[in-house]
Design a protein around this motif. Structure first.
Motif, PDB file in Angstrom:
ATOM      1  N   ASP A 122      -8.575  66.824  47.703  1.00 30.34           N
ATOM      2  CA  ASP A 122      -7.102  67.153  47.027  1.00 30.34           C
ATOM      3  C   ASP A 122      -6.460  66.138  48.263  1.00 30.34           C
ATOM      4  OD1 ASP A 122      -8.007  68.424  44.084  1.00 30.34           O
ATOM      5  OD2 ASP A 122      -7.865  70.490  45.940  1.00 30.34           O
ATOM      6  N   ILE A 158      -1.235  63.880  42.172  1.00 33.09           N
ATOM      7  CA  ILE A 158      -2.637  62.874  41.899  1.00 33.09           C
ATOM      8  C   ILE A 158      -2.226  61.941  40.610  1.00 33.09           C
ATOM      9  CG2 ILE A 158      -3.856  63.147  39.339  1.00 33.09           C
ATOM     10  CD1 ILE A 158      -4.497  65.540  41.131  1.00 33.09           C
ATOM     11  N   VAL A 203      -5.674  66.878  31.140  1.00 35.09           N
ATOM     12  CA  VAL A 203      -6.134  66.970  32.117  1.00 35.09           C
ATOM     13  C   VAL A 203      -5.739  67.102  33.834  1.00 35.09           C
ATOM     14  CG1 VAL A 203      -8.277  65.961  33.120  1.00 35.09           C
ATOM     15  CG2 VAL A 203      -7.922  66.058  31.085  1.00 35.09           C
ATOM     16  N   GLU A 204      -5.242  65.657  34.075  1.00 37.37           N
ATOM     17  CA  GLU A 204      -4.415  65.646  35.801  1.00 37.37           C
ATOM     18  C   GLU A 204      -2.782  66.262  35.931  1.00 37.37           C
ATOM     19  OE1 GLU A 204      -4.469  60.307  34.447  1.00 37.37           O
ATOM     20  OE2 GLU A 204      -3.135  61.628  34.118  1.00 37.37           O
ATOM     21  N   THR A 218      -3.600  69.430  35.028  1.00 29.37           N
ATOM     22  CA  THR A 218      -4.680  70.817  34.912  1.00 29.37           C
ATOM     23  C   THR A 218      -5.151  70.864  36.236  1.00 29.37           C
ATOM     24  OG1 THR A 218      -5.276  71.159  32.728  1.00 29.37           O
ATOM     25  CG2 THR A 218      -6.044  72.084  34.377  1.00 29.37           C
ATOM     26  N   ARG A 219      -5.601  69.463  36.755  1.00 30.72           N
ATOM     27  CA  ARG A 219      -6.009  69.328  38.016  1.00 30.72           C
ATOM     28  C   ARG A 219      -5.072  69.143  38.715  1.00 30.72           C
ATOM     29  NH1 ARG A 219      -8.018  63.141  39.314  1.00 30.72           N
ATOM     30  NH2 ARG A 219      -7.397  63.581  40.940  1.00 30.72           N
ATOM     31  N   THR A 236      -5.002  73.151  38.916  1.00 30.26           N
ATOM     32  CA  THR A 236      -5.461  74.405  40.419  1.00 30.26           C
ATOM     33  C   THR A 236      -5.759  73.649  41.775  1.00 30.26           C
ATOM     34  OG1 THR A 236      -7.118  73.303  38.457  1.00 30.26           O
ATOM     35  CG2 THR A 236      -8.255  73.522  40.326  1.00 30.26           C
ATOM     36  N   ALA A 237      -5.185  72.561  42.096  1.00 28.41           N
ATOM     37  CA  ALA A 237      -5.054  71.831  43.766  1.00 28.41           C
ATOM     38  C   ALA A 237      -4.150  72.662  44.171  1.00 28.41           C
ATOM     39  CB  ALA A 237      -4.379  70.528  43.415  1.00 28.41           C
TER      40      ALA A 237
END
Length: 398
Positions: free
Chosen positions: A29, A131, A203-204, A206-207, A210-211
């Motif tokens: 990331d 992100i 989605v972004e 969530t990314r 998660t990171a």
């Protein structure tokens, strides 16, 4: 400069195992880690993904504040929201226009969260994940007028003044910066209403989340190996009187040697010490915070001076003494010590500040001012920082 990078290196090495940076480098990331306890709230770690995305080398990023990646199109209101989250020691997700090294702008989802010391609840670092957002934004102000240029001019004024504040010991300059900041906030309320249609996708988002969890997992694991545990939520409130990250940042701009003590805690411990104090005395931060100032005394310290200091504290009055103090290496120095109460916005004494000046030292910041004026300048700067922040919300307790 060497001492500055030494503090940055110590920011990681004092808390985590030596393998933590290698483990963080393996994460794919784009993220940075900053230390709010160091002057200027600098970046102390930048991932390979971050360096690749922005086009910088590691040496160009470490030690710098994240504002260097902003540019003429960066929304000042978003920057202020991030600053507010830092002050309140909480997480934030926000869309932000940043700039690569070659000057090209790009939109990103910025997700930042604090890292807490598990033992006392203090914030040790902030993690910021970036992100890239795939869609292009449309920005407009009132009557469809693009406000990027206007925000840019305000950014230049604001951050330029902040840089002057870092280098200046003048109370007038510090007061001017505080007034300017207030005026800019008023301007925001009056009319800088910006329509922002660039939204990160689920989605972004969530990314990014998660990171953050992956990074916190690495930091938690490698803090366990040293016994100095960290966590993603404030796990303890035992650190009564701990300073907010925002106050740490404001105090970090003051270049003189000084300490802040809390008279409401048992034995009146030091709750903040400046970088110049560590340089003067030879002690490290963890050897100073939480202790009473008496560790600076030695066999030849005049007891009558100690009595004068105690008397001024009991009477809630300022005093100046010439006292023999001792460094960590046991060498002595004559300390021109000025002690003064620091009141919060409601007028109650929040702290006592002690400003130290080594008698006869030629390498002290001051721009030609007398020792008395340099000390009063430092006291005034501390008072401005404490009063301005005590008018806002305190650190988050969540």
């Amino acid at each position: 400069m060497e001492s500055e990078f030494g503090l940055i290196e110590q920011s990681f090495n004092s808390r985590y195992s030596l393998w933590v940076q290698e483990a963080l480098s393996e994460l794919p990331d784009s993220f940075t880690i900053t230390d709010p306890c160091l002057s200027g709230h600098p970046i102390v770690f930048a991932s390979k993904g971050f360096l690749k995305m922005l086009g910088y080398s590691k040496s160009e990023v470490i030690g710098r504040n994240g504002r260097v990646f902003q540019g003429p199109g960066t929304c000042r209101r978003s920057v202020m929201e991030i600053r507010e989250a830092i002050r309140e020691e909480r997480a934030i997700q926000i869309n932000l226009l940043n700039y690569r090294k070659d000057g090209t702008p790009f939109w990103m989802l910025f997700h930042m969260c604090p890292v807490f010391n598990k033992e006392d609840g203090r914030v040790t670092h902030f993690v910021g994940v970036q992100i890239p957002i795939s869609r292009k934004p449309r920005r407009s102000g009132r009557n469809g007028v693009n406000l990027c240029e206007e925000e840019s001019r305000m950014n230049d004024i604001f951050y330029g003044s902040c840089r002057k504040e870092v280098c200046s010991d003048s109370l007038v300059e510090l007061g001017r910066v505080l007034s300017l900041e207030s005026a800019l906030d008023d301007a925001d309320d009056r009319g800088l209403e910006i329509e922002e249609s660039c939204e990160a996708s689920d989605v972004e988002k969530t990314r990014a989340a998660t990171a953050i969890n992956n990074i916190l997992s690495v930091l938690t694991h490698y803090s366990e190996l040293t016994g100095r545990l960290v966590c993603g939520k404030r796990c303890s409130l035992s650190g009564v009187g701990l300073l907010s990250s925002s106050l740490n940042i404001s105090l970090g701009r003051i270049k003189q040697s000084f300490v802040l003590t809390d008279p409401h805690l048992p034995d009146m411990p030091i709750v903040y010490a400046s970088d110049a104090f560590f340089k003067l005395t030879g002690y490290a931060r963890h050897e100073v915070l939480g202790r009473n100032c008496r560790f600076l005394r030695g066999v030849d310290t005049d007891s009558s001076m100690i009595y004068r200091i105690k008397e001024s504290i009991q009477n809630e009055k300022a005093c100046t003494v010439r006292i023999l103090n001792y460094r960590k290496d046991k060498s002595s120095f004559w300390n021109l010590l000025h002690i003064s109460p620091v009141r919060n916005a409601s007028g109650k004494i929040a702290y006592f500040v002690g400003v130290q000046m080594e008698e006869g030292c030629k390498n002290q910041v001051g721009h030609g001012l007398s020792p008395e004026m340099r000390q009063l300048s430092a006291v005034g700067a501390v008072r401005i920082a404490v009063r301005s922040l005590s008018m806002g919300a305190g650190p988050s307790k969540s």
